[in-house]
Design a protein around this motif. Structure first.
Motif, short mmCIF file in Angstrom:
data_model
loop_
_atom_site.label_atom_id
_atom_site.label_comp_id
_atom_site.label_asym_id
_atom_site.label_seq_id
_atom_site.Cartn_x
_atom_site.Cartn_y
_atom_site.Cartn_z
N ARG A 204 0.83 -1.21 0.00
CA ARG A 204 0.00 0.00 0.00
C ARG A 204 0.87 1.26 0.00
O ARG A 204 0.56 2.25 -0.69
CB ARG A 204 -0.91 -0.02 1.21
N HIS A 205 1.95 1.24 0.74
CA HIS A 205 2.85 2.39 0.78
C HIS A 205 3.48 2.63 -0.59
O HIS A 205 3.55 3.79 -1.07
CB HIS A 205 3.93 2.15 1.83
N GLU A 210 3.50 6.06 -5.18
CA GLU A 210 4.03 5.92 -6.54
C GLU A 210 5.56 5.85 -6.53
O GLU A 210 6.25 6.60 -7.23
CB GLU A 210 3.54 7.06 -7.43
N ARG A 211 6.07 4.92 -5.77
CA ARG A 211 7.52 4.81 -5.62
C ARG A 211 8.19 4.12 -6.81
O ARG A 211 9.41 4.08 -6.89
CB ARG A 211 7.84 4.02 -4.34
N GLY A 212 7.40 3.57 -7.69
CA GLY A 212 7.99 2.89 -8.85
C GLY A 212 8.42 1.47 -8.52
O GLY A 212 7.88 0.82 -7.62
N SER A 264 1.79 -4.45 -6.57
CA SER A 264 2.91 -3.52 -6.40
C SER A 264 3.75 -3.43 -7.67
O SER A 264 4.16 -2.33 -8.08
CB SER A 264 3.78 -3.96 -5.23
N VAL A 265 4.00 -4.55 -8.30
CA VAL A 265 4.80 -4.54 -9.53
C VAL A 265 4.05 -3.83 -10.64
O VAL A 265 4.63 -3.02 -11.40
CB VAL A 265 5.17 -5.98 -9.93
N VAL A 266 2.77 -4.10 -10.78
CA VAL A 266 1.98 -3.44 -11.82
C VAL A 266 1.94 -1.94 -11.59
O VAL A 266 2.18 -1.13 -12.51
CB VAL A 266 0.56 -4.03 -11.87
N ALA A 267 1.64 -1.52 -10.34
CA ALA A 267 1.60 -0.09 -10.04
C ALA A 267 2.98 0.55 -10.20
O ALA A 267 3.09 1.70 -10.68
CB ALA A 267 1.09 0.11 -8.63
N GLY A 268 4.04 -0.17 -9.84
CA GLY A 268 5.37 0.35 -10.01
C GLY A 268 5.73 0.54 -11.48
O GLY A 268 6.39 1.52 -11.86
N SER A 269 5.32 -0.38 -12.33
CA SER A 269 5.58 -0.27 -13.76
C SER A 269 4.88 0.95 -14.36
O SER A 269 5.45 1.70 -15.17
CB SER A 269 5.13 -1.54 -14.48
#
Length: 275
Positions: A204-205, A210-212, A264-269
């Motif tokens: 969640r963090h 949006e830390r990538g 997390s990986v999808v949002a980071g991408s």
């Protein structure tokens, strides 16, 4: 302030350690005392057959308990202080998995392992499963029935033994998980949920800020996925997949961790493409 001083903090931590260790010693002493108890039933005549039975191992998956049996004829029925019978001795037992035993006259009697079937309960109820069984013996020497005294104890540390009834030279027993096994299993459930919550909060963090693609964080999450499986396999008694432990904690924790890694990986991408 005084309660914020290092000495005060160290004293509180030390007191907590002492209390926790003391509680562990108390539980260990209680289980050891319960494990050292023995139960005796049957005749106490001078001329009798003593049967010493020890619960060696409880196999909940195979639904059987292994009992080590030592027979000692007393009085006129035995010789060499009960090491051998004076006539052919046949021990009749309640096991449906193995037949009766015959001990030849004047030959030394050796202990034997006897499997006895368990009834009731289901191993998938782990760690709250319990099982029932009946351990009963009779003896025939020289073609005539002889009195039998049964003494039963336990050495399997993963199960607790309680007596629910007795009749003649037999005992109705109840086998349940030991207190230490129950405490450890409950701790495992709590730890699995705690790890899953930690991974979900970390995901969640990363997503909210949006830390990538933060690869160290992803490594921690992925390692948690496999660490939970290894941790689950360390459960005492090796319960099969599909037990209560899995449905209340393990499977949910695995799902939460896997979804956290994926999102997390999808949002980071997506965040990396924006920047």
């Amino acid at each position: 302030m005084r309660w914020r001083s290092p000495m005060w903090t160290a004293g509180v931590v030390l007191a907590g350690i002492v209390v926790a260790a003391g509680a562990g010693v108390w539980v260990h002493a209680a289980e050891r005392t319960a494990g050292d108890t023995w139960h005796s039933v049957g005749a106490d005549e001078p001329d009798r057959v003593d049967v010493y039975a020890t619960v060696q191992k409880v196999d909940a998956v195979a639904r059987e308990v292994t009992v080590r049996v030592l027979v000692q004829p007393r009085g006129s029925l035995g010789e060499d202080d009960g090491a051998a019978p004076t006539a052919d001795l046949t021990l009749l037992n309640s096991s449906s998995l193995r037949g009766d035993h015959t001990f030849p006259a004047h030959e030394r009697i050796a202990s034997t392992d006897l499997p006895i079937a368990l009834t009731g309960g289901a191993v998938t109820d782990y760690p709250f499963d319990g099982y029932d069984s009946r351990i009963q013996f009779a003896a025939v020497q020289g073609g005539k029935p002889v009195p039998v005294q049964l003494t039963l104890d336990k050495v399997d540390s993963l199960f607790s033994l309680s007596i629910t009834g007795d009749a003649g030279a037999g005992l109705e027993i109840r086998l349940t998980r030991a207190t230490s096994v129950l405490v450890f299993a409950l701790f495992m459930m709590f730890a699995m949920w705690a790890i899953a919550a930690a991974v979900a909060l970390g995901a969640r963090h990363l997503i909210a800020r949006e830390r990538g693609l933060v690869w160290p964080a992803f490594g921690f999450m992925a390692a948690s996925l496999f660490a939970l499986a290894a941790f689950r396999n360390a459960a005492p008694g090796s319960p099969p997949i599909g037990s209560l432990l899995d449905y209340t904690a393990f499977l949910w924790a695995e799902v939460i961790v896997a979804l956290s890694v994926f999102t997390s990986v999808v949002a980071g991408s997506v965040a990396e493409k924006r920047t």
